[in-house]
Design a protein around this motif. Structure first.
Motif, PDB file in Angstrom:
ATOM      1  N   SER A  61       0.834  -1.201   0.000  1.00  0.00           N
ATOM      2  CA  SER A  61       0.000   0.000   0.000  1.00  0.00           C
ATOM      3  C   SER A  61       0.875   1.259   0.000  1.00  0.00           C
ATOM      4  CB  SER A  61      -0.978   0.003   1.183  1.00  0.00           C
ATOM      5  OG  SER A  61      -0.287   0.297   2.376  1.00  0.00           O
ATOM      6  N   VAL A  62       2.043   1.179   0.613  1.00  0.00           N
ATOM      7  CA  VAL A  62       2.951   2.335   0.630  1.00  0.00           C
ATOM      8  C   VAL A  62       3.708   2.448  -0.699  1.00  0.00           C
ATOM      9  CG1 VAL A  62       4.864   3.444   1.828  1.00  0.00           C
ATOM     10  CG2 VAL A  62       3.232   2.101   3.125  1.00  0.00           C
ATOM     11  N   PHE A  63       4.129   1.311  -1.239  1.00  0.00           N
ATOM     12  CA  PHE A  63       4.917   1.291  -2.488  1.00  0.00           C
ATOM     13  C   PHE A  63       4.259   0.359  -3.489  1.00  0.00           C
ATOM     14  CE2 PHE A  63       7.800   1.559   1.159  1.00  0.00           C
ATOM     15  CZ  PHE A  63       8.112   2.895   1.039  1.00  0.00           C
ATOM     16  N   PRO A  64       3.285   0.878  -4.243  1.00  0.00           N
ATOM     17  CA  PRO A  64       2.502   0.019  -5.141  1.00  0.00           C
ATOM     18  C   PRO A  64       3.363  -0.794  -6.110  1.00  0.00           C
ATOM     19  CG  PRO A  64       1.524   2.197  -4.984  1.00  0.00           C
ATOM     20  CD  PRO A  64       2.829   2.257  -4.235  1.00  0.00           C
ATOM     21  N   PHE A  65       4.549  -0.280  -6.462  1.00  0.00           N
ATOM     22  CA  PHE A  65       5.380  -1.020  -7.421  1.00  0.00           C
ATOM     23  C   PHE A  65       5.745  -2.415  -6.891  1.00  0.00           C
ATOM     24  CE2 PHE A  65       9.832  -2.138  -7.876  1.00  0.00           C
ATOM     25  CZ  PHE A  65      10.342  -1.859  -6.628  1.00  0.00           C
ATOM     26  N   LEU A  66       5.799  -2.554  -5.558  1.00  0.00           N
ATOM     27  CA  LEU A  66       6.117  -3.874  -4.981  1.00  0.00           C
ATOM     28  C   LEU A  66       5.028  -4.886  -5.310  1.00  0.00           C
ATOM     29  CD1 LEU A  66       7.382  -2.860  -1.418  1.00  0.00           C
ATOM     30  CD2 LEU A  66       8.783  -3.640  -3.341  1.00  0.00           C
ATOM     31  N   GLY A  67       3.787  -4.397  -5.415  1.00  0.00           N
ATOM     32  CA  GLY A  67       2.680  -5.273  -5.796  1.00  0.00           C
ATOM     33  C   GLY A  67       2.698  -5.574  -7.281  1.00  0.00           C
ATOM     34  N   GLU A  68       2.968  -4.522  -8.062  1.00  0.00           N
ATOM     35  CA  GLU A  68       2.969  -4.707  -9.517  1.00  0.00           C
ATOM     36  C   GLU A  68       4.069  -5.670  -9.954  1.00  0.00           C
ATOM     37  OE1 GLU A  68       3.596  -0.659 -10.596  1.00  0.00           O
ATOM     38  OE2 GLU A  68       1.700  -0.052  -9.628  1.00  0.00           O
ATOM     39  N   PRO A 127      17.434  10.936  -9.040  1.00  0.00           N
ATOM     40  CA  PRO A 127      16.622  11.742  -8.110  1.00  0.00           C
ATOM     41  C   PRO A 127      15.229  11.150  -7.841  1.00  0.00           C
ATOM     42  CG  PRO A 127      17.751  13.174  -9.655  1.00  0.00           C
ATOM     43  CD  PRO A 127      18.088  11.765 -10.070  1.00  0.00           C
ATOM     44  N   ILE A 128      14.605  10.549  -8.842  1.00  0.00           N
ATOM     45  CA  ILE A 128      13.260  10.016  -8.617  1.00  0.00           C
ATOM     46  C   ILE A 128      13.276   8.923  -7.553  1.00  0.00           C
ATOM     47  CG2 ILE A 128      13.481   8.484 -10.633  1.00  0.00           C
ATOM     48  CD1 ILE A 128      10.441   8.502 -10.828  1.00  0.00           C
ATOM     49  N   TRP A 129      14.368   8.121  -7.519  1.00  0.00           N
ATOM     50  CA  TRP A 129      14.457   7.047  -6.521  1.00  0.00           C
ATOM     51  C   TRP A 129      14.891   7.596  -5.175  1.00  0.00           C
ATOM     52  CZ3 TRP A 129      11.732   3.051  -7.193  1.00  0.00           C
ATOM     53  CH2 TRP A 129      11.412   2.662  -8.492  1.00  0.00           C
ATOM     54  N   ASP A 138      22.328   1.402   5.333  1.00  0.00           N
ATOM     55  CA  ASP A 138      23.691   1.700   4.875  1.00  0.00           C
ATOM     56  C   ASP A 138      23.639   2.211   3.441  1.00  0.00           C
ATOM     57  OD1 ASP A 138      26.390   1.979   4.622  1.00  0.00           O
ATOM     58  OD2 ASP A 138      26.886  -0.088   5.179  1.00  0.00           O
ATOM     59  N   GLU A 139      23.885   3.490   3.253  1.00  0.00           N
ATOM     60  CA  GLU A 139      23.911   4.166   1.947  1.00  0.00           C
ATOM     61  C   GLU A 139      22.653   3.919   1.123  1.00  0.00           C
ATOM     62  OE1 GLU A 139      26.784   5.886   0.785  1.00  0.00           O
ATOM     63  OE2 GLU A 139      28.465   5.000   1.876  1.00  0.00           O
ATOM     64  N   PRO A 140      21.493   4.295   1.642  1.00  0.00           N
ATOM     65  CA  PRO A 140      20.260   4.045   0.883  1.00  0.00           C
ATOM     66  C   PRO A 140      20.176   4.820  -0.431  1.00  0.00           C
ATOM     67  CG  PRO A 140      19.801   5.413   2.804  1.00  0.00           C
ATOM     68  CD  PRO A 140      21.214   4.914   2.948  1.00  0.00           C
ATOM     69  N   PHE A 141      20.930   5.922  -0.568  1.00  0.00           N
ATOM     70  CA  PHE A 141      20.786   6.768  -1.767  1.00  0.00           C
ATOM     71  C   PHE A 141      21.900   6.590  -2.790  1.00  0.00           C
ATOM     72  CE2 PHE A 141      18.841   9.615   1.582  1.00  0.00           C
ATOM     73  CZ  PHE A 141      17.554   9.278   1.246  1.00  0.00           C
ATOM     74  N   ALA A 157      13.963 -10.333  -8.535  1.00  0.00           N
ATOM     75  CA  ALA A 157      14.457  -9.017  -8.127  1.00  0.00           C
ATOM     76  C   ALA A 157      15.673  -8.587  -8.948  1.00  0.00           C
ATOM     77  CB  ALA A 157      14.786  -9.028  -6.637  1.00  0.00           C
ATOM     78  N   GLY A 158      16.451  -9.562  -9.452  1.00  0.00           N
ATOM     79  CA  GLY A 158      17.632  -9.243 -10.248  1.00  0.00           C
ATOM     80  C   GLY A 158      17.313  -8.526 -11.548  1.00  0.00           C
ATOM     81  N   GLN A 159      16.038  -8.584 -11.971  1.00  0.00           N
ATOM     82  CA  GLN A 159      15.657  -7.915 -13.228  1.00  0.00           C
ATOM     83  C   GLN A 159      15.285  -6.446 -13.030  1.00  0.00           C
ATOM     84  OE1 GLN A 159      12.422 -10.156 -14.913  1.00  0.00           O
ATOM     85  NE2 GLN A 159      13.683 -11.965 -15.307  1.00  0.00           N
ATOM     86  N   LEU A 160      15.222  -5.990 -11.786  1.00  0.00           N
ATOM     87  CA  LEU A 160      14.779  -4.615 -11.532  1.00  0.00           C
ATOM     88  C   LEU A 160      15.919  -3.620 -11.741  1.00  0.00           C
ATOM     89  CD1 LEU A 160      12.857  -5.198  -8.183  1.00  0.00           C
ATOM     90  CD2 LEU A 160      11.909  -5.161 -10.493  1.00  0.00           C
ATOM     91  N   SER A 161      15.552  -2.354 -11.878  1.00  0.00           N
ATOM     92  CA  SER A 161      16.565  -1.284 -11.947  1.00  0.00           C
ATOM     93  C   SER A 161      17.214  -1.114 -10.570  1.00  0.00           C
ATOM     94  CB  SER A 161      15.901   0.027 -12.361  1.00  0.00           C
ATOM     95  OG  SER A 161      15.174   0.563 -11.274  1.00  0.00           O
ATOM     96  N   GLY A 162      18.338  -0.395 -10.564  1.00  0.00           N
ATOM     97  CA  GLY A 162      19.054  -0.175  -9.306  1.00  0.00           C
ATOM     98  C   GLY A 162      18.189   0.473  -8.237  1.00  0.00           C
ATOM     99  N   GLY A 163      17.407   1.484  -8.632  1.00  0.00           N
ATOM    100  CA  GLY A 163      16.547   2.169  -7.667  1.00  0.00           C
ATOM    101  C   GLY A 163      15.475   1.244  -7.121  1.00  0.00           C
ATOM    102  N   GLN A 164      14.902   0.438  -8.005  1.00  0.00           N
ATOM    103  CA  GLN A 164      13.878  -0.516  -7.563  1.00  0.00           C
ATOM    104  C   GLN A 164      14.478  -1.553  -6.614  1.00  0.00           C
ATOM    105  OE1 GLN A 164      12.714  -1.633 -11.563  1.00  0.00           O
ATOM    106  NE2 GLN A 164      10.797  -0.505 -11.407  1.00  0.00           N
ATOM    107  N   GLN A 165      15.691  -2.013  -6.929  1.00  0.00           N
ATOM    108  CA  GLN A 165      16.328  -2.998  -6.045  1.00  0.00           C
ATOM    109  C   GLN A 165      16.599  -2.395  -4.666  1.00  0.00           C
ATOM    110  OE1 GLN A 165      19.689  -5.130  -7.657  1.00  0.00           O
ATOM    111  NE2 GLN A 165      18.665  -5.479  -9.601  1.00  0.00           N
ATOM    112  N   GLN A 166      17.004  -1.140  -4.646  1.00  0.00           N
ATOM    113  CA  GLN A 166      17.254  -0.494  -3.359  1.00  0.00           C
ATOM    114  C   GLN A 166      15.966  -0.393  -2.547  1.00  0.00           C
ATOM    115  OE1 GLN A 166      20.356   0.738  -1.936  1.00  0.00           O
ATOM    116  NE2 GLN A 166      18.932   0.634  -0.241  1.00  0.00           N
TER     117      GLN A 166
END
Ligand SMILES: Nc1ncnc2c1ncn2[C@@H]1O[C@H](COP(=O)(O)OP(=O)(O)OP(=O)(O)O)[C@@H](O)[C@H]1O
Ligand SMILES: [Mg+2]
Length: 230
Positions: free
Chosen positions: A118-125, A166-168, A158-161, A131-140
């Motif tokens: 509910s907080v991050f709809p992309f996790l549902g989609e 910028p969008i991530w 540890d270094e979330p950014f 997970a290895g197929q996701l972009s770097g921001g999505q993996q983070q």
């Protein structure tokens, strides 16, 4: 809530931390900032139990946790998102997120997953995608959702950014704010001081394994931004 006192960490002949003392009080978001090799990860890894200090104490709610093995620290309410967005690449997004609540019972897991989706709809989609197929921001974001899934009282980031567009950075900042609203205490290491300073209440500027400056965000801002460009 977390007290680190006179901590030394060594790797063979290399001293990574020297006499480090840090406090994180209930409900705070504390930032560790500093250039490469300052000792940020060594600090976080000592708290989660991945490295064993040569000297010093780490207390959680007044209790020395030095002898508590890494896997039991999660049960004390410590959540951890490692540097370098380490997800399990062949496991699905859902499995990755749920691995953060391993051994916590189905009801808890289902509720935590519903909340995170509910907080991050992309996790549902993307729930069934490896997970290895996701972009770097999505993996983070998956790595942070995994750490959030156990609903820890103390969240270590540890270094979330690092290395994110910028969008991530915005999405991950939103995830961190959601944990703050839930009353989570956070200890965050970050080289990218700018976005991290917007989230923190207090911080420590580290260099060469020592604290160079500490204080409120306003007090450390200039010195934190100077370290960012070292
Ligand atoms: N496994 C290891 N073996 C040997 N030396 C290490 C190891 N891990 C870290 N170090 C050294 O310890 C010091 C502190 O490293 P640490 O990773 O804690 O810094 P950091 O602030 O997290 O840096 P970064 O911004 O690059 O993540 C550095 O000099 C580093 O080279
Ligand atoms: Mg590091």
């Amino acid at each position: 809530m977390l007290e680190i006192r006179d901590l030394d960490v060594r790797y063979g002949g290399i001293t990574a931390l020297r006499g480090l003392s840090i406090d994180v009080r209930q409900g705070e978001t504390v930032l560790l900032v500093g250039a490469n090799g300052a000792g940020k990860s060594s600090t976080i890894n000592a708290v989660i139990g991945l490295v064993r200090p040569a000297r010093g104490a780490i207390r959680l709610d007044g209790r020395d946790i030095a002898a508590v093995p890494c896997e039991r620290r999660a049960r004390l309410g410590i959540g951890y998102s490692p540097e370098g967005r380490r997800v399990f690449p062949s496991m699905t997004v859902r499995e990755n997120v749920l691995s953060g609540a391993f051994g916590m019972g189905r009801r808890h897991q289902r509720r935590a997953l519903d909340w995170l989706v509910s907080v991050f709809p992309f996790l549902g989609e993307r729930a069934s995608q490896p997970a290895g197929q996701l972009s770097g921001g999505q993996q983070q974001l998956v790595a942070i959702a995994r750490a959030m899934c156990s609903q820890p009282r103390l969240l270590l980031l540890d270094e979330p950014f690092l290395g994110l567009a910028p969008i991530w950075v915005r999405q991950i900042s939103e995830a961190i704010r959601e944990m703050q609203r839930r009353g989570t205490t956070i200890l965050m290491a970050e080289q990218m001081a700018r976005p991290a300073l917007k989230l923190a209440t207090r911080g420590y500027v580290m260099r060469g394994g020592e604290v160079r400056r500490e204080g409120t965000v306003a007090e450390i801002r200039d010195s934190a931004l100077a370290e960012e460009y070292l």
